[in-house]
Design a protein around this motif. Structure first.
Motif, short mmCIF file in Angstrom:
data_model
loop_
_atom_site.label_atom_id
_atom_site.label_comp_id
_atom_site.label_asym_id
_atom_site.label_seq_id
_atom_site.Cartn_x
_atom_site.Cartn_y
_atom_site.Cartn_z
N THR A 1 0.95 -1.09 -0.04
CA THR A 1 -0.18 -0.14 -0.08
C THR A 1 1.04 1.32 0.13
O THR A 1 2.24 1.19 0.40
N ASN A 2 0.24 2.28 -0.20
CA ASN A 2 1.10 3.60 -0.26
C ASN A 2 0.96 4.16 0.95
O ASN A 2 0.28 3.64 1.99
N PHE A 3 1.43 5.60 1.03
CA PHE A 3 1.23 6.17 2.52
C PHE A 3 -0.02 6.28 3.18
O PHE A 3 -0.19 6.29 4.38
N ASN A 4 -1.05 6.37 2.42
CA ASN A 4 -2.36 6.63 2.74
C ASN A 4 -3.17 5.32 3.11
O ASN A 4 -4.24 5.41 3.43
N GLY A 5 -2.41 4.05 2.93
CA GLY A 5 -3.05 2.71 3.18
C GLY A 5 -3.64 2.34 1.91
O GLY A 5 -4.42 1.17 2.03
N ARG A 6 -3.81 3.00 1.03
CA ARG A 6 -4.48 2.44 -0.28
C ARG A 6 -3.63 1.63 -1.15
O ARG A 6 -2.25 1.68 -1.04
N LEU A 7 -4.26 0.96 -2.36
CA LEU A 7 -3.39 0.28 -3.15
C LEU A 7 -2.37 1.05 -3.87
O LEU A 7 -2.70 1.87 -4.22
N ASP A 8 -1.06 0.65 -3.73
CA ASP A 8 -0.08 1.27 -4.60
C ASP A 8 0.10 0.58 -5.92
O ASP A 8 0.46 -0.58 -5.80
N ARG A 9 -0.43 1.32 -6.76
CA ARG A 9 -0.55 0.61 -8.20
C ARG A 9 0.61 0.67 -9.03
O ARG A 9 0.78 0.00 -10.11
N LEU A 10 1.60 1.59 -8.64
CA LEU A 10 2.71 1.66 -9.52
C LEU A 10 4.01 1.27 -9.19
O LEU A 10 5.06 0.93 -9.81
N SER A 11 4.38 1.14 -7.92
CA SER A 11 5.41 0.97 -7.00
C SER A 11 6.23 -0.47 -7.78
O SER A 11 7.36 -0.46 -7.81
N SER A 12 5.70 -1.52 -7.76
CA SER A 12 6.09 -2.63 -8.21
C SER A 12 6.52 -2.46 -9.64
O SER A 12 7.61 -3.31 -10.10
N LEU A 13 5.93 -1.72 -10.67
CA LEU A 13 6.50 -1.65 -11.91
C LEU A 13 7.68 -0.45 -11.81
O LEU A 13 8.68 -0.71 -12.35
N ILE A 14 7.38 0.49 -11.10
CA ILE A 14 8.59 1.67 -11.00
C ILE A 14 9.85 0.97 -10.44
O ILE A 14 10.85 1.33 -10.79
N ASP A 15 9.69 0.00 -9.42
CA ASP A 15 11.01 -0.95 -9.16
C ASP A 15 11.79 -1.27 -10.11
O ASP A 15 12.87 -1.63 -10.00
N ARG A 16 11.08 -1.73 -11.33
CA ARG A 16 11.73 -2.66 -12.29
C ARG A 16 11.82 -1.32 -13.68
O ARG A 16 12.13 -1.97 -14.56
N LEU A 17 11.70 -0.24 -13.43
CA LEU A 17 11.88 0.76 -14.49
C LEU A 17 13.27 1.43 -14.15
O LEU A 17 13.76 1.96 -13.05
N ARG A 18 14.00 1.40 -15.18
CA ARG A 18 15.19 2.10 -15.35
C ARG A 18 15.23 3.02 -16.30
O ARG A 18 14.88 3.11 -17.58
N VAL A 19 15.47 4.43 -15.63
CA VAL A 19 15.44 5.57 -16.39
C VAL A 19 16.93 6.20 -16.59
O VAL A 19 17.32 6.66 -15.40
N HIS A 20 17.59 6.35 -17.88
CA HIS A 20 18.75 6.84 -17.72
C HIS A 20 18.69 8.21 -18.62
O HIS A 20 18.52 7.94 -19.94
N VAL A 21 19.32 9.05 -18.23
CA VAL A 21 19.43 10.53 -19.28
C VAL A 21 20.72 10.40 -19.84
O VAL A 21 21.79 10.34 -19.40
#
Length: 268
Positions: free
Chosen positions: A7-27
């Protein structure tokens, strides 16, 4: 049924973090003298009133398809432009985006609050600026993805599914625990829907069936894990395959080479 999600900070479902964990952004390059409008993926434009507009073009799309949205308006100048390389399974988020995102920052104060430090780093270069620019770009990209999802700007694909409260429950369960013995019935139960209703709704929102999505997610994770040096047997287990042999067959069918061969190619 208790789903294995965070969950995110307000206790609701965190819909993005599991994807963002595997996202690599390189400038790869950027700043005030970054790539021109034909090649930049991320741009910040400014008009005479000092209002800013943020533009993101997903890497899979050609410049011509989004050129009208990317080009500065008649009264705008480009103050930041950069190329971004996206890797990791999290790049599925970008495949779900429309051909171009263009956001007037006056309409989204939360997005503006992370863009302004990025502009400051470009306008007032200081020690460590390149590292700060890289990290701020990552945050801006994540906030922009959130903006797209919460603003109902997506009408198909992964972000569209994540925007649906019930389907999102099942998607996050898949993302968080790819090795679970997921069945259509279990995923439907997590979503709080009947088996048929879940299957129909999932496909209408995302464009593929739940089990096809699950298979694709597992194999994409497997490819990342093999590239990172994990052994085939360990990857097969963590991604929910019954045996290394069944994993190898599925992997070869999807990517055209068995896991061991794919790992060799990644390291050559």
């Amino acid at each position: 049924m208790q789903a294995p999600y965070r969950t995110n900070f307000n206790g609701r479902l965190d819909r993005l973090s599991s994807l963002i964990d595997r996202l690599r952004v390189h400038v790869s390059d950027g700043g005030a003298g970054g790539p021109d409008v034909q090649h930049a993926m991320l741009m910040i434009c400014k008009d005479p009133r000092q209002d800013l507009r943020l533009v993101l073009r997903p890497p899979e799309d050609s410049a011509s398809g989004a050129l009208d949205l990317v080009l500065p308006r008649a009264d705008e100048s480009i103050i930041v432009s950069t190329n971004i390389e996206i890797s990791g399974v999290g790049k599925r988020l970008f495949a779900a985006l429309p051909i171009c995102l263009s956001v007037d920052l006056s309409d989204d104060p939360s997005l503006s609050s992370v863009v302004m430090p990025l502009v400051e780093e470009v306008m007032r270069p200081r020690c460590g600026g390149q590292a700060v620019f890289q990290r701020l770009c990552e945050v801006v990209v994540i906030r922009l993805l959130r903006h797209a999802m919460e603003g109902n700007e997506i009408d198909s694909g992964l972000l569209n599914g994540l925007s649906d409260p019930r389907v999102a429950q099942a998607l996050v369960a898949i993302h968080e625990a790819p090795g679970e013995n997921w069945t259509l019935e279990r995923l439907a139960e997590i979503a709080g829907m009947s088996r048929t209703q879940f299957a129909v709704t999932f496909k209408s929102l995302i464009g593929i069936t739940p089990m096809t999505y699950l298979s694709n997610w597992r194999l994409d994770i497997a490819r990342d894990e093999l590239a990172a040096g994990r052994q085939v047997k360990a990857v097969a287990n963590m991604c929910g395959f019954s045996s290394p042999a069944s994993f190898s067959r599925a992997f070869a069918k999807r990517y055209g080479a068995p896991p061991r061969r794919a790992r060799q190619l990644e390291h050559n």
